[in-house]
Design a protein around this motif. Structure first.
Motif, short mmCIF file in Angstrom:
data_model
loop_
_atom_site.label_atom_id
_atom_site.label_comp_id
_atom_site.label_asym_id
_atom_site.label_seq_id
_atom_site.Cartn_x
_atom_site.Cartn_y
_atom_site.Cartn_z
N SER A 150 0.81 -1.22 0.00
CA SER A 150 0.00 0.00 0.00
C SER A 150 0.84 1.26 0.00
CB SER A 150 -0.93 0.00 1.21
OG SER A 150 -0.17 -0.09 2.41
N GLY A 151 2.16 1.11 0.09
CA GLY A 151 3.05 2.26 0.15
C GLY A 151 3.77 2.32 1.48
N PRO A 152 4.92 2.99 1.51
CA PRO A 152 5.79 2.96 2.70
C PRO A 152 5.42 3.95 3.79
CG PRO A 152 6.84 4.25 0.99
CD PRO A 152 5.55 3.73 0.39
N ASP A 153 4.14 3.98 4.16
CA ASP A 153 3.72 4.92 5.21
C ASP A 153 3.36 4.24 6.52
OD1 ASP A 153 1.33 3.71 4.51
OD2 ASP A 153 0.33 5.55 3.86
N GLY A 154 3.37 2.89 6.54
CA GLY A 154 3.09 2.17 7.78
C GLY A 154 1.62 2.04 8.12
N LEU A 155 0.75 2.40 7.20
CA LEU A 155 -0.69 2.33 7.46
C LEU A 155 -1.32 1.20 6.64
CD1 LEU A 155 -1.56 6.14 7.38
CD2 LEU A 155 -1.06 4.70 9.38
N PRO A 156 -2.20 0.40 7.31
CA PRO A 156 -2.66 0.48 8.70
C PRO A 156 -1.82 -0.35 9.68
CG PRO A 156 -3.92 -1.18 7.56
CD PRO A 156 -2.94 -0.63 6.55
N GLU A 157 -0.65 -0.79 9.26
CA GLU A 157 0.13 -1.75 10.06
C GLU A 157 0.52 -1.20 11.43
OE1 GLU A 157 -0.18 -3.05 6.09
OE2 GLU A 157 0.62 -1.12 6.82
N PHE A 158 0.89 0.08 11.52
CA PHE A 158 1.28 0.62 12.82
C PHE A 158 0.12 0.52 13.82
CE2 PHE A 158 4.52 3.65 10.64
CZ PHE A 158 5.45 2.65 10.62
N ALA A 159 -1.09 0.77 13.37
CA ALA A 159 -2.25 0.67 14.25
C ALA A 159 -2.45 -0.76 14.73
CB ALA A 159 -3.50 1.16 13.53
N GLU A 160 -2.20 -1.74 13.86
CA GLU A 160 -2.34 -3.13 14.25
C GLU A 160 -1.23 -3.54 15.22
OE1 GLU A 160 -4.90 -5.20 13.38
OE2 GLU A 160 -5.76 -3.34 12.59
N ILE A 161 -0.01 -3.10 14.97
CA ILE A 161 1.11 -3.38 15.89
C ILE A 161 0.84 -2.76 17.26
CG2 ILE A 161 3.53 -2.84 16.35
CD1 ILE A 161 4.01 -3.15 13.31
N ALA A 162 0.27 -1.55 17.26
CA ALA A 162 0.00 -0.85 18.53
C ALA A 162 -0.98 -1.61 19.41
CB ALA A 162 -0.53 0.55 18.23
N LYS A 163 -1.83 -2.43 18.82
CA LYS A 163 -2.80 -3.20 19.60
C LYS A 163 -2.11 -4.21 20.53
CE LYS A 163 -6.50 -2.82 16.15
NZ LYS A 163 -7.35 -3.56 15.17
N THR A 164 -0.88 -4.57 20.23
CA THR A 164 -0.15 -5.49 21.11
C THR A 164 0.31 -4.80 22.38
OG1 THR A 164 2.05 -4.96 20.20
CG2 THR A 164 0.76 -6.68 19.07
N GLY A 165 0.33 -3.46 22.39
CA GLY A 165 0.89 -2.70 23.50
C GLY A 165 2.36 -2.39 23.30
N ALA A 166 2.91 -2.73 22.14
CA ALA A 166 4.31 -2.44 21.85
C ALA A 166 4.61 -0.97 22.06
CB ALA A 166 4.64 -2.83 20.41
N ASN A 167 5.84 -0.68 22.50
CA ASN A 167 6.22 0.73 22.66
C ASN A 167 7.15 1.20 21.56
OD1 ASN A 167 8.72 -0.36 23.42
ND2 ASN A 167 8.44 0.08 25.61
N ALA A 168 7.51 0.31 20.61
CA ALA A 168 8.45 0.70 19.56
C ALA A 168 8.19 -0.11 18.30
CB ALA A 168 9.89 0.48 20.02
N VAL A 169 8.56 0.48 17.18
CA VAL A 169 8.53 -0.23 15.90
C VAL A 169 9.80 0.11 15.14
CG1 VAL A 169 7.21 1.62 14.74
CG2 VAL A 169 7.22 -0.71 13.79
N ARG A 170 10.48 -0.92 14.66
CA ARG A 170 11.67 -0.71 13.83
C ARG A 170 11.23 -0.69 12.37
NH1 ARG A 170 16.02 -4.52 12.06
NH2 ARG A 170 17.96 -3.37 11.76
N ILE A 171 11.51 0.42 11.72
CA ILE A 171 11.02 0.70 10.38
C ILE A 171 12.11 0.42 9.36
CG2 ILE A 171 10.14 2.50 8.84
CD1 ILE A 171 9.06 3.93 11.39
N VAL A 172 11.92 -0.60 8.53
CA VAL A 172 12.87 -0.89 7.46
C VAL A 172 12.73 0.19 6.39
CG1 VAL A 172 13.54 -2.53 5.68
CG2 VAL A 172 12.79 -3.36 7.93
#
Length: 423
Positions: A150-172
């Motif tokens: 969908s393009g390199p903006d992290g959407l909607p993946e960041f919202a899905e990752i956030a549901k885990t309670g993660a405090n960080a995401v490493r962005i390739v």
């Protein structure tokens, strides 16, 4: 052949290369990586049949209020620090400089502690702190954002990752991408209360390309994006840069890279991957202290794709690193090694438990909206079936949710990220 993620790759190469094949670990690029790389246990070890292996890459980052100490009347200072002037006879400041009698020690981007704010995250000793002085233990996930369909903006993946309670995401990320795109990806991660850790993937396994990564980071438009987000950002200089790199060359290369980035005005913590495709923890332990002396505002990252992923080895290497007071984080791991996959299980539950006990940050590889190509038929590294929280499965669900030491059970988002303020 489509290959993914330069981090895991490195193992199946030499034998496969001889057959005109390639292997990798999760991106979608066609760079070859790791020709001649050895598979390792903790930082070293023997290769599989036929010797060392390589792979094609594609896809493949905690710190402090600098913890400065002062003598009588001395204030904290340094590049990006928020305090007043240093005092005391012969006091000096700057990146990691120490003062004379009565003065203060300082570090790039460092700030005081307690209620005193610094421009952003910083490292004190072996720990990461936010701008408000709150200790932060990274509990997060990698995602190959640059190759999202969908393009390199992290959407909607960041919202899905956030549901885990993660405090960080490493962005390739890649050096061929625009600074505007980088700005958007960072902004979207922060909107989901995730600490963005951006890494460049272009030089995976390729030591001679390290300077080209720094060329990208020090471009005026990229520096402007980093400065815009410096309160909340970590920069991972390069993913798994280099295969067989001797200690002297690795130390000299990263000292030069760090100095160039600081000179360009980048004060955020810099994450530095081990060589040998991220796995050489022996090198981090041997040379890491010299890099920390050069610039204390760094994190040292090991990628645990070891063929010896036993509980004993994981425990030993973490304990040795803590004893050295290394600012260590585990930048990548999954349920087994990439070389011969299921034949070399990784005791990730031991990593989770020991990371709580020893206060070590970690990031799991990888979310799975972009599929890993490695080990497709023998335990893929994808944490999810479809890049959604509902799609978490197997080891990914355990690491994110169900294990007693999972992300959901141990992750804490600092107030500065959660609320955007210190109070």
């Amino acid at each position: 052949m489509r290959v993914l993620h330069g981090s895991v790759a490195g193992w199946t190469g030499a034998a496969l290369m001889a057959l005109g094949l390639s292997a990798g670990c999760g991106d979608g690029s066609d760079d070859q990586q790791g020709s001649g790389q050895e598979t390792t246990g903790a930082g070293g070890g023997a290769s599989g049949a036929g010797g060392a292996t390589g792979a094609t890459s594609g896809a493949d980052g905690t710190t402090s209020s600098s913890g400065v100490t002062s003598g009588a009347g001395g204030a904290t200072s340094g590049s990006g620090a928020t305090s007043g002037a240093t005092s005391g006879s012969g006091a000096t400041s700057g990146n990691g400089a120490t003062s004379g009698a009565g003065g203060a020690t300082s570090g790039a981007g460092a700030g005081g502690g307690g209620d005193q704010e610094s421009p952003g995250f910083s490292v004190r000793g072996r720990f990461l702190y936010d701008r408000c002085g709150e200790k932060v233990l990274l509990r997060g996930i990698n995602e190959m954002v640059v190759w999202l369909s969908s393009g390199p903006d992290g959407l909607p993946e960041f919202a899905e990752i956030a549901k885990t309670g993660a405090n960080a995401v490493r962005i390739v990320w890649l050096a061929t991408e625009s600074s505007a795109g980088l700005d958007q990806a960072i902004t979207n991660a922060l909107a989901q209360k995730l600490i963005p850790i951006v890494e460049l993937h272009d030089a995976t396994g390729k030591w001679d390309l390290l300077p080209s990564l720094v060329d990208y980071w020090t471009r005026a438009d990229v520096v402007a994006v980093i400065k815009k987000h410096e309160q909340s950002l970590l920069v991972n200089i390069g993913n798994e840069v280099g295969d067989q790199v001797d200690n002297a060359a690795w130390e000299a290369g990263y000292k030069q890279a760090i100095t160039r980035m600081r000179t360009a005005g980048i004060t955020v913590p810099l994450v530095i991957d081990a060589s040998k495709w991220g796995q050489n923890i022996d090198q981090l332990q041997a040379v890491g202290p010299a890099l920390v002396k050069h610039d204390p505002n760094i994190l040292l990252s090991v990628h645990m794709w070891w063929t010896d992923g036993s509980a004993a080895t994981i425990t030993k290497e973490l304990q040795e690193s803590v004893a050295l007071n290394l600012p260590l984080m585990v930048g990548e791991f999954a349920q087994h090694a990439v070389y011969e996959c299921g034949k070399h299980p990784f005791e990730y539950k031991t990593l989770l438990a020991k990371s709580v006990e020893l206060e070590v940050g970690w990031l799991a590889w990888s979310w799975g909206a972009v599929k890993n190509s490695d080990c497709q038929n023998d335990g893929p590294f994808d944490m999810t079936t479809n890049g959604t929280f509902a799609g978490l499965t197997g080891w990914g669900r355990e690491v994110a949710v169900t294990d007693p030491n999972s992300i959901q059970n141990t992750s804490v988002r600092p107030r500065s990220i959660e609320a955007g303020s210190c109070r």
